[in-house]
Design an enzyme around this catalytic site. Structure first.
Site, PDB file in Angstrom:
ATOM      1  N   GLY A 196     -58.818  40.704 -40.185  1.00  0.00           N
ATOM      2  CA  GLY A 196     -59.223  41.976 -40.997  1.00  0.00           C
ATOM      3  C   GLY A 196     -59.380  41.704 -42.583  1.00  0.00           C
ATOM      4  N   HIS A 218     -63.269  49.174 -29.495  1.00  0.00           N
ATOM      5  CA  HIS A 218     -63.240  47.796 -29.579  1.00  0.00           C
ATOM      6  C   HIS A 218     -62.937  47.245 -27.879  1.00  0.00           C
ATOM      7  CE1 HIS A 218     -61.586  43.510 -30.911  1.00  0.00           C
ATOM      8  NE2 HIS A 218     -61.541  43.536 -29.740  1.00  0.00           N
ATOM      9  N   HIS A 274     -57.416  47.517 -39.192  1.00  0.00           N
ATOM     10  CA  HIS A 274     -58.250  46.720 -38.092  1.00  0.00           C
ATOM     11  C   HIS A 274     -57.675  45.826 -37.451  1.00  0.00           C
ATOM     12  CE1 HIS A 274     -61.791  48.524 -40.033  1.00  0.00           C
ATOM     13  NE2 HIS A 274     -61.578  48.513 -41.246  1.00  0.00           N
ATOM     14  N   ARG A 286     -60.190  30.672 -27.878  1.00  0.00           N
ATOM     15  CA  ARG A 286     -58.883  30.528 -27.634  1.00  0.00           C
ATOM     16  C   ARG A 286     -58.358  31.689 -26.702  1.00  0.00           C
ATOM     17  NH1 ARG A 286     -56.869  34.723 -30.272  1.00  0.00           N
ATOM     18  NH2 ARG A 286     -58.021  35.354 -32.514  1.00  0.00           N
TER      19      ARG A 286
HETATM   20  P1  ADP Z   1     -61.144  39.910 -37.887  1.00  0.00           P
HETATM   21  O1  ADP Z   1     -61.809  38.721 -37.184  1.00  0.00           O
HETATM   22  O2  ADP Z   1     -61.020  39.761 -39.249  1.00  0.00           O
HETATM   23  O3  ADP Z   1     -60.332  40.435 -37.111  1.00  0.00           O
HETATM   24  P2  ADP Z   1     -63.243  41.287 -36.441  1.00  0.00           P
HETATM   25  O4  ADP Z   1     -64.801  41.234 -36.725  1.00  0.00           O
HETATM   26  O5  ADP Z   1     -62.844  41.219 -35.238  1.00  0.00           O
HETATM   27  O6  ADP Z   1     -62.606  41.196 -37.606  1.00  0.00           O
HETATM   28  O7  ADP Z   1     -63.249  43.149 -36.473  1.00  0.00           O
HETATM   29  C1  ADP Z   1     -61.903  43.843 -36.652  1.00  0.00           C
HETATM   30  C2  ADP Z   1     -62.093  45.235 -36.175  1.00  0.00           C
HETATM   31  O8  ADP Z   1     -62.768  45.757 -37.268  1.00  0.00           O
HETATM   32  C3  ADP Z   1     -62.806  45.665 -34.938  1.00  0.00           C
HETATM   33  O9  ADP Z   1     -62.063  45.632 -33.769  1.00  0.00           O
HETATM   34  C4  ADP Z   1     -63.279  46.906 -35.323  1.00  0.00           C
HETATM   35  O10 ADP Z   1     -61.954  47.800 -35.187  1.00  0.00           O
HETATM   36  C5  ADP Z   1     -63.481  46.744 -36.777  1.00  0.00           C
HETATM   37  N1  ADP Z   1     -64.963  46.552 -36.983  1.00  0.00           N
HETATM   38  C6  ADP Z   1     -65.529  45.277 -36.934  1.00  0.00           C
HETATM   39  N2  ADP Z   1     -66.885  45.378 -37.053  1.00  0.00           N
HETATM   40  C7  ADP Z   1     -67.162  46.880 -37.176  1.00  0.00           C
HETATM   41  C8  ADP Z   1     -68.352  47.826 -37.343  1.00  0.00           C
HETATM   42  N3  ADP Z   1     -69.655  47.094 -37.505  1.00  0.00           N
HETATM   43  N4  ADP Z   1     -68.295  48.884 -37.392  1.00  0.00           N
HETATM   44  C9  ADP Z   1     -67.062  49.626 -37.109  1.00  0.00           C
HETATM   45  N5  ADP Z   1     -66.048  48.941 -37.214  1.00  0.00           N
HETATM   46  C10 ADP Z   1     -66.204  47.500 -36.962  1.00  0.00           C
END
Ligand code: ADP
Length: 671
Positions: free
Chosen positions: A165, A208, A235, A292
């Site tokens: 996040g 998610h 997040h 992973r």
């Molecule tokens: P990280 O790798 O930093 O954990 P992610 O890309 O996996 O980030 O996203 C983490 C979370 O952020 C997701 O599970 C979701 O809740 C939120 N998120 C990511 N992209 C979006 C988007 N385009 N719109 C709304 N929420 C998003």
């Protein structure tokens, strides 16, 4: 199959991998830092090698030291767990160069998914649906903003190299864009040494949902269904479940196929997770692929009956996937709650401390606890503050959820603030029960989760008072048994008076305010509420306490509650919610007629200030010690004119409830 593997990780995941290795007859080598000399994963493994100092940059992230340990011990393969070196392509390549198997995907696959934007380009080519957005190389702020303006707000800025996040910002309008971009770039640079950004359409109420994929070296691939990880704070996930509630078979199949397409596009091997955002209308978008094992893999294990670490080991050893797609089935429903040392009331900031008491719920076919710590262990500043993962399973979601609430109410942890009550309060809300999930769930329902209404508090108060009274009786009875005269009237706690009511009154600290409650005891041992709201006065209460379980009867309504007491703080879990309260001990003033008197801490807390110097004379009621407990200050005052001879603690010290704080000498001890 391997004879010996090294686990390049710590904590619960290292313990988790060791368990499966042992089941398969594989010997294990742990690695440890100076902070983990006595850690559970070290004692569980057959061998353990020190790889450096406490900070992960000086130990668990030092690939050379890990490799050295593998070579020295003759480990044929390395399991990286998650985090640390698990998605480090260079480490995987170094393993290969040293003829050591990296239990994970090939170097090329890790590299392909290492950058969020490069991964999106590959997925786009492979025909996997993407969140609309810009993930190009031109990083000029004007171009980035132009894409955001064209796409329409809100948009999400994401660090290309991101994870956890970090480097992520929501932007709600064009005016906010420049400032948000600057902030996201700064955060990304400091976290990842890279400030490249991508811009995505920000979906306001997505779920998610991620797909677990598995591929073998022969090119076979399967998906082990989905996990819903919509319950997130900052997040990041806190509760995950499988299968995703309300998932249509057609959507599941389409997402599974898309995930396999993603895996095949990069010649994947081993365990991987393809993360998607699922919109209200069942449209789904690729977010990223984690190359992973995920923290939340146990929910998939529970619903499929498979051991994913075993699958990883088999695939890495060159065996075929144990099952084909049509042999895999979903059975029942599973939840995972991540138990963290963190303070939900303080923006979920991690906390540290010693686990002075730790008793997880009992494990069974329905309850599983994956942990890497034992009572007495330290949750330190060096690593992730996760204490355990609590995993439950049952035939359907409702029953599994009931198991989750029950198990959370049985989790006993002392020594630091944890998110257990928060998780319980969340899991018992109506919207969660109805599976009304999206990634904004915690914000949207924060009132329900965090703020107990007065009505809810009032409902729990009689239970709290009853518990305290019964507990006091139990403790007194236990003490009486140890004395020469077990029937001595001095051991009674019924407040007997020759004429007048027997009243047990308590000052409780709830949500930063003091609430008094009193129970009047009748000759038959039942109670009547004698001090509270007029509406509740006269309520008749009785009950029994068996261990931590309170069985209460309130005006004929029987209810059960679980109570966890630690460090002078009590958590009362009822069917609807958890209530946390502190007991403010009455101030008995100067108990020592000899002149010197000690003041004890009313509850566990921190000394905030000592307004007077040791040795100084003070007036009656003058403030002597200021303490803070549960975010509320308590002032301890002089019971009479006198002298503060000595303080036993200094500002900043943490003191246990009941600990003596000060040596006080009254000026006129006969008065
Ligand atoms: P990280 O790798 O930093 O954990 P992610 O890309 O996996 O980030 O996203 C983490 C979370 O952020 C997701 O599970 C979701 O809740 C939120 N998120 C990511 N992209 C979006 C988007 N385009 N719109 C709304 N929420 C998003």
């Amino acid at each position: 199959m391997f004879d010996k593997i090294l686990i390049a990780n710590r904590g619960e995941i290292a313990c988790r991998v060791i368990r499966t290795a042992r089941k398969l007859g594989i010997r294990t080598v742990a690695v440890y830092s100076d902070a983990d000399t006595n850690a559970l994963h070290v004692t569980m493994a057959d061998e353990a090698v020190r790889i450096g100092a406490a900070p992960s940059k000086e130990s668990y992230l030092l690939s050379d030291n890990v490799l050295e340990a593998a070579k020295k011990t003759g480990a044929q393969a390395v399991h990286p767990g998650y985090g640390f070196l698990s998605e480090n392509a260079e480490f995987s390549a170094a393993c290969k160069a040293n003829d050591i198997v990296f239990i994970g995907p090939p170097v090329g696959a890790i590299e392909a998914m290492g950058s969020k934007s490069a991964a999106k380009t590959i997925m786009e080519k492979a025909g996997v649906p993407l969140v609309p957005g810009y993930h190009g190389d031109d990083q000029s702020p004007v171009i980035l903003k132009q894409h955001a303006d064209d796409m329409g707000y809100p948009v999400l800025l994401k660090a290309t190299a991101g994870g956890g996040g970090k480097g992520m910002r929501q932007v709600w309008s064009s005016d906010e864009f420049d400032e948000a971009l600057e902030a996201a770039k700064r955060e990304s640079l400091s976290s990842f040494g890279d400030n490249r950004m991508l811009v995505e359409k920000y979906l306001t109420q997505p779920r998610h949902v991620e797909i677990q994929v598995f591929c073998d070296q022969a090119g076979n691939g399967v998906y082990l269904f989905e996990r819903d990880c919509s319950i997130q704070r900052r997040h990041q996930k806190v509760i995950e479940e499988a299968p995703a509630p309300g998932m249509k078979d057609s959507v599941r199949a389409a997402m599974g196929d898309a995930a396999l397409l993603a895996a095949k596009a990069i010649n994947y091997e081993g365990a991987g997770t393809v993360e998607f955002l699922l919109d209200k209308d069942d449209t789904f978008y690729f977010m990223e692929m984690n190359t992973r094992l995920q923290v939340e893999h146990p929910v998939t294990e529970m619903i499929t009956g498979q051991d994913l670490v075993e699958w990883q080991l088999r695939v890495a050893a060159g065996q075929d996937l144990p099952l084909s797609q049509d042999q895999l089935q979903i059975n029942g429903h599973a939840f995972e709650a991540r138990i963290y040392a963190e303070d939900p009331d303080n923006d979920f900031l991690p906390v540290t401390g010693t686990l002075s008491y730790l008793q997880p719920p009992e494990e069974s076919a329905h309850v599983r606890v994956d942990t890497g710590v034992l009572q007495g262990d330290e949750v330190s500043i060096y690593y992730d503050p996760m204490i355990a993962k609590l995993i439950v399973w049952d035939e359907n979601r409702d029953r599994a959820l009931a198991r989750l609430a029950q198990a959370l109410s049985e989790y006993r942890i002392s020594g630091m603030t944890t998110n257990v009550e928060f998780l319980y309060n969340l899991a018992t809300t109506e919207p969660f029960r109805k599976a009304d999930l999206d990634t904004g769930f915690i914000d949207k329902h924060s009132k329900l989760i965090f703020h107990k209404s007065q009505t809810e508090i009032n409902r729990s108060l009689p239970l709290a008072a009853l518990y305290l009274t019964l507990k006091r009786k139990q403790d007194a009875a236990a003490l009486a048994c140890q004395t020469a005269d077990p029937y001595s009237p001095w051991d009674n706690t019924n407040g007997w008076r020759s004429c007048g009511a027997n009243i047990h009154d308590y000052s409780l600290l709830i949500n930063d305010s003091e609430i008094t409650v009193a129970l009047e005891e009748s000759a038959t041992g039942s109670f009547t509420l004698s001090a509270r709201d007029a509406s509740e006065l006269g309520m008749r209460i009785s009950g029994t306490l068996e261990g931590d379980e309170l069985h209460a009867d309130i005006d004929g309504h029987r209810v059960r509650a679980n109570i966890v007491a630690h460090d002078g703080i009590y958590s009362l879990f009822t069917q609807d919610a958890a209530l946390q309260f502190g007991l403010i001990e009455p101030d008995y003033g100067d108990l020592d007629d000899g002149g010197a008197a000690g003041f004890t801490a009313p509850m566990t807390g921190t000394i905030v200030a000592l307004p007077v110097e040791a040795g100084s004379s003070v007036k009656k009621d003058q403030a002597i010690v200021i303490m803070e407990a549960m975010k509320m200050e308590h002032t301890i005052r002089a019971p009479a004119d006198g002298t503060v001879v000595e303080f036993y603690f200094q500002p900043g010290d943490l003191v246990d409830g009941g600990a003596e704080l000060v040596n006080f000498e009254a000026a006129d001890s006969d008065s």
